[in-house]
Design an enzyme around this catalytic site. Structure first.
Site, PDB file in Angstrom:
ATOM      1  CG  MET A   1      27.639   1.989  -6.043  1.00  0.00           C
ATOM      2  SD  MET A   1      28.788   2.395  -4.681  1.00  0.00           S
ATOM      3  CE  MET A   1      28.194   1.295  -3.378  1.00  0.00           C
TER       4      MET A   1
ATOM      5  CD  GLN B   1      19.647   0.881 -10.336  1.00  0.00           C
ATOM      6  OE1 GLN B   1      20.759   0.620 -10.791  1.00  0.00           O
ATOM      7  NE2 GLN B   1      19.358   2.066  -9.796  1.00  0.00           N
TER       8      GLN B   1
ATOM      9  CB  CYS C   1      23.331   4.563 -14.755  1.00  0.00           C
ATOM     10  SG  CYS C   1      24.973   3.978 -15.212  1.00  0.00           S
TER      11      CYS C   1
ATOM     12  CG  HIS D   1      23.272  11.279  -7.936  1.00  0.00           C
ATOM     13  ND1 HIS D   1      24.180  10.354  -8.391  1.00  0.00           N
ATOM     14  CD2 HIS D   1      24.003  12.318  -7.485  1.00  0.00           C
ATOM     15  CE1 HIS D   1      25.417  10.819  -8.223  1.00  0.00           C
ATOM     16  NE2 HIS D   1      25.324  12.022  -7.676  1.00  0.00           N
TER      17      HIS D   1
ATOM     18  CG  ASN E   1      22.776   8.767  -4.381  1.00  0.00           C
ATOM     19  OD1 ASN E   1      22.905   8.643  -5.597  1.00  0.00           O
ATOM     20  ND2 ASN E   1      23.681   8.310  -3.542  1.00  0.00           N
ATOM     21  N   GLY E   2      24.173  11.314  -3.223  1.00  0.00           N
ATOM     22  CA  GLY E   2      25.213  12.146  -3.832  1.00  0.00           C
ATOM     23  C   GLY E   2      26.020  12.887  -2.786  1.00  0.00           C
ATOM     24  N   GLY E   3      27.307  12.583  -2.700  1.00  0.00           N
ATOM     25  CA  GLY E   3      28.195  13.333  -1.818  1.00  0.00           C
ATOM     26  C   GLY E   3      28.102  13.000  -0.354  1.00  0.00           C
TER      27      GLY E   3
END
Length: 337
Positions: free
Chosen positions: A18, A70, A100, A171, A211-213
């Protein structure tokens, strides 16, 4: 070179890369809560390392392992060079950002826009694989803009698998490169876990993390039980790190005991001392610690004390200890005394 043969196991639970958040101080903190979870750097662009010589971006503490770098970029040769630099610096994995959606990333032709160029991504993965001995992985979306994820995602995965990628984090949202901000792209496009689960059926040998939520450790357990190889948690791991990570070693990895936010704070104090001695500022570390006591009595006092005081000249560990008293004074065992 630091090579961790058990990195696939660590990927059962990972903390997402992030921007502006998962710097080395944040990762050191997260490691105090979980000794097992896989940690990721913020995205570092290949040009910054190769052309800019910004090798300080690779700085990390030995305690952070297992830790992945990353990279952002779209030039295969440059990414291979950057991957080499990352491996030489000791990272356990090199990850290519294909997810991204920010404008800055698009202008550099990397991030989610690469979902439109699976051939180029495959070239990049192959070049990076040839350059390093550590795993090369990819983080992607299910598609971008008007793409049909049902068609795009299998094609994308087949190309990167053929190039030698054995682990991917998906994601489970589209990225809208036009019309949505990066923040909106994290929330507005609907999640499609089912599509990602079908990819596991199509690519049984590919390690797939979802990934996600994902906001709780209960969700992580449920998704692992449903057949995913790993789960990556983003904002919840940052804003409520204790809730996500303190029980992870026991519940997700079946090893060790639960940690506590109080113990994490105690472990951070020598690290803070060393950082200040090296000329650093307190707030560079404590900004990542604000959510340690989220949801607990005294959490507001903890946050306020750190937020107001950590940027002041001369602020040091004693401020952290003062902030901690807001929480410990309200702890059940303190009341019983």
């Amino acid at each position: 070179m630091h090579i961790n043969a058990d990195i696939t196991r660590a990927a059962r639970l990972s903390v997402a890369p992030m921007m502006d958040w998962t710097d080395r101080h944040c990762r050191y903190l997260h490691r105090q809560l979980s000794g097992q979870a896989l940690l990721y750097t913020e995205m570092v662009t290949a040009p910054a390392l190769v052309r800019g010589g910004a090798l300080h971006l690779l700085d990390h503490h030995p305690a952070e392992h297992t830790v992945a770098l990353q990279l952002g970029g779209s030039d295969a040769r440059e990414l291979a060079q950057a991957a080499q630099l990352g491996a030489q610096a000791g990272y356990d994995e090199i990850n290519l950002n294909c997810g991204c959606p920010s404008d800055r990333v698009q202008s550099g032709t990397f991030g989610a826009v690469l979902m439109q160029e699976p051939g180029r991504v495959a070239e990049c993965v192959a070049a990076m694989r040839d350059a390093v001995d550590v795993p090369v992985t990819v983080k992607c979306r299910i598609g971008v803009d008007e793409q049909d994820p049902e068609e795009v995602l299998p094609e994308f995965l087949s190309r990167i698998v053929a190039a030698g990628c054995e682990r991917v984090t998906i994601h489970a949202r589209k990225a809208w490169l036009q019309g949505l901000s990066p923040k909106e792209n994290r929330d507005i496009p609907p999640l499609d876990y089912d599509l990602v689960q079908r990819m596991k059926g199509m690519f049984p040998n590919l390690h797939i993390s979802i990934n996600g939520g994902v906001a709780t450790l209960d969700q992580v357990e449920m998704l692992l039980d449903s057949g995913f190889d790993g789960v990556m948690v983003g904002r919840a791991a940052y804003h409520q790190p204790t809730d996500v990570l303190a029980q992870a070693d026991r519940r997700i990895f079946g090893t060790g005991r639960d940690s506590t936010a109080e113990q994490a704070v105690a472990n951070m104090l020598p690290y803070i001392d060393a950082h200040l001695l090296a000329g650093g500022r307190l707030h560079q570390i404590t900004r990542h610690m604000l959510g340690l006591f989220a949801g607990r009595p005294g959490a507001r006092g903890w946050r306020r004390t750190l937020s107001e005081g950590a940027t002041r000249d001369g602020a040091g560990p004693e401020l952290v200890e003062a902030a901690l008293r807001h929480v410990t004074a309200l702890a059940p065992e303190a009341k019983a005394v």
